[in-house]
Write a protein that holds these residues in place. Structure first.
Motif, mmCIF file in Angstrom:
data_model
loop_
_atom_site.group_PDB
_atom_site.id
_atom_site.type_symbol
_atom_site.label_atom_id
_atom_site.label_comp_id
_atom_site.label_asym_id
_atom_site.label_seq_id
_atom_site.Cartn_x
_atom_site.Cartn_y
_atom_site.Cartn_z
ATOM 1 N N UNK A 77 0.828 -1.207 0.000
ATOM 2 C CA UNK A 77 0.000 0.000 0.000
ATOM 3 C C UNK A 77 0.861 1.255 0.000
ATOM 4 N N UNK A 78 1.915 1.264 0.815
ATOM 5 C CA UNK A 78 2.795 2.429 0.867
ATOM 6 C C UNK A 78 3.479 2.683 -0.465
ATOM 7 N N UNK A 79 3.906 1.613 -1.127
ATOM 8 C CA UNK A 79 4.557 1.761 -2.426
ATOM 9 C C UNK A 79 3.589 2.343 -3.452
ATOM 10 N N UNK A 80 2.369 1.801 -3.490
ATOM 11 C CA UNK A 80 1.384 2.274 -4.471
ATOM 12 C C UNK A 80 1.021 3.732 -4.205
ATOM 13 N N UNK A 81 0.855 4.083 -2.943
ATOM 14 C CA UNK A 81 0.559 5.479 -2.606
ATOM 15 C C UNK A 81 1.662 6.409 -3.114
ATOM 16 N N UNK A 82 2.913 6.011 -2.908
ATOM 17 C CA UNK A 82 4.035 6.843 -3.351
ATOM 18 C C UNK A 82 4.059 6.971 -4.871
ATOM 19 N N UNK A 83 3.781 5.866 -5.575
ATOM 20 C CA UNK A 83 3.758 5.911 -7.034
ATOM 21 C C UNK A 83 2.623 6.813 -7.534
ATOM 22 N N UNK A 84 1.486 6.709 -6.898
ATOM 23 C CA UNK A 84 0.353 7.538 -7.300
ATOM 24 C C UNK A 84 0.675 9.018 -7.129
ATOM 25 N N UNK A 85 1.426 9.338 -6.099
ATOM 26 C CA UNK A 85 1.772 10.733 -5.839
ATOM 27 C C UNK A 85 2.844 11.248 -6.791
ATOM 28 N N UNK A 86 3.704 10.332 -7.278
ATOM 29 C CA UNK A 86 4.832 10.783 -8.103
ATOM 30 C C UNK A 86 4.529 10.812 -9.590
ATOM 31 N N UNK A 87 3.478 10.093 -10.034
ATOM 32 C CA UNK A 87 3.166 10.058 -11.452
ATOM 33 C C UNK A 87 4.206 9.308 -12.254
ATOM 34 N N UNK A 88 4.208 7.985 -12.227
ATOM 35 C CA UNK A 88 5.252 7.199 -12.898
ATOM 36 C C UNK A 88 5.202 7.323 -14.417
ATOM 37 N N UNK A 89 6.365 7.188 -15.038
ATOM 38 C CA UNK A 89 6.435 7.262 -16.498
ATOM 39 C C UNK A 89 6.288 5.888 -17.151
ATOM 40 N N UNK A 90 6.585 4.819 -16.396
ATOM 41 C CA UNK A 90 6.488 3.461 -16.914
ATOM 42 C C UNK A 90 5.813 2.563 -15.886
ATOM 43 N N UNK A 91 5.136 1.530 -16.363
ATOM 44 C CA UNK A 91 4.555 0.540 -15.475
ATOM 45 C C UNK A 91 5.547 -0.571 -15.186
#
Length: 305
Positions: free
Chosen positions: A69-83
């Motif tokens: 959950x913590x990882x996904x929250x951080x990714x959602x906040x950062x706007x990833x360029x790749x999956x």
């Protein structure tokens, strides 16, 4: 879920767990007997005892889900360029990943022993004294709603992931013809409401059988997948389940520098000591010859006497 310990191996493990121990030692690798049961009472194998019953497994799962959950929250906040789904034709030794291109974010989960524990079916197999039976499992997929429970930590983790604006998608090897039963099972376990072909992908939705890469490609066509979560390596990428790989080669593939940094960083595997491709290996696979050891003659003589 389609690969379960053979009955012979189950019997061997069950025999091991009841072997007498004269002096239990804290944290000893030797099984310590539990309270006696009736001689004919069904006995769970050690892997079931640990996964489904132990406080240690509950802690491990809750820790893992908090990290996911913590990882996904951080990714959602950062706007990833790749999956994190391997691009078609890409291999773990030389991975490539699709660009997100403004797609909505998603986290993709296996179902069995990842989101839910199949206590109803596993308990039946144990009570009946049988190994995995595909006909009974098919019936379980259709009628098991209410008899599966959420994995510890899953509900809280999913709440956090959804609150971060990330879509939860299930990619499972349950059969597409049993979609309605699986939808009911996930709902009754509190995991959520899912729609087949949109947020629920099943075996039969792509032409690669039990392989999941085809379905992952379908999902990645519409979403930027920031996390893949399962209890088997095939929940991450099909090449990890190449049957030509030895036990050592399969493990080495996960340790390749090209993908080693993804574990816990987009790729997440939950523990499952009960069934699946991880339950394999001969003596020398598990205990490499270079680690073989013998006690001194005096110590061995004391054990014998």
């Amino acid at each position: 879920m389609k690969q379960i310990l053979s009955l012979a191996f189950v019997a061997l493990l069950a025999a091991c767990q009841t072997a007498p121990v004269d002096t239990p030692i804290a944290d000893s690798p030797i099984p310590v007997p539990q309270a006696e049961s009736a001689p004919d009472a069904p006995q769970p194998i050690p892997g079931q005892q640990w996964l489904y019953g132990s406080a240690e497994a509950s802690v491990a799962m809750r820790q893992a889900w908090a990290g996911i959950a913590g990882f996904v929250e951080a990714k959602a906040a950062s706007g990833p360029s790749h999956g994190v789904v391997l691009a078609p034709g890409s291999m773990p030794e030389q991975p490539s990943f699709l660009a997100c291109e403004g797609k909505p974010l998603a986290a993709v989960f296996d179902a069995d022993e990842t989101l839910i524990w199949n206590l109803g079916s596993m308990g039946y197999f144990t009570r009946a004294g049988i190994g995995f039976d595909p006909g009974i499992w098919d019936d379980w997929e259709r009628t098991g709603a209410g008899k599966a429970v959420p994995v510890p930590g899953a509900l809280a983790g999913l709440d956090r992931i959804r609150a971060a604006g990330v879509t939860v998608i299930v990619n499972t090897n349950r059969a597409a013809v049993n979609a309605a039963g699986s939808v009911d099972t996930l709902r009754e376990a509190g995991i959520g409401d899912f729609t087949h072909g949109e947020t629920l992908f099943l075996q039969g939705d792509a032409p690669d059988g039990s392989g999941k890469d085809g379905r992952r490609a379908m999902i990645a066509g519409n979403y930027c997948v920031v996390a893949l979560v399962g209890d088997q390596l095939g929940d991450i990428a099909d090449p990890f389940n190449d049957k030509s790989l030895s036990v050592a080669e399969r493990r080495a593939l996960t340790e390749a520098p090209s993908v080693a940094g993804l574990w816990g960083n987009g790729w997440f595997v939950l523990p499952n000591p009960v069934y699946g491709p991880s339950i394999r290996g001969g003596f020398d696979d598990v205990f490499p010859p270079e680690t073989h050891w013998e006690p001194t003659p005096q110590a061995e003589a004391e054990v014998i006497n």
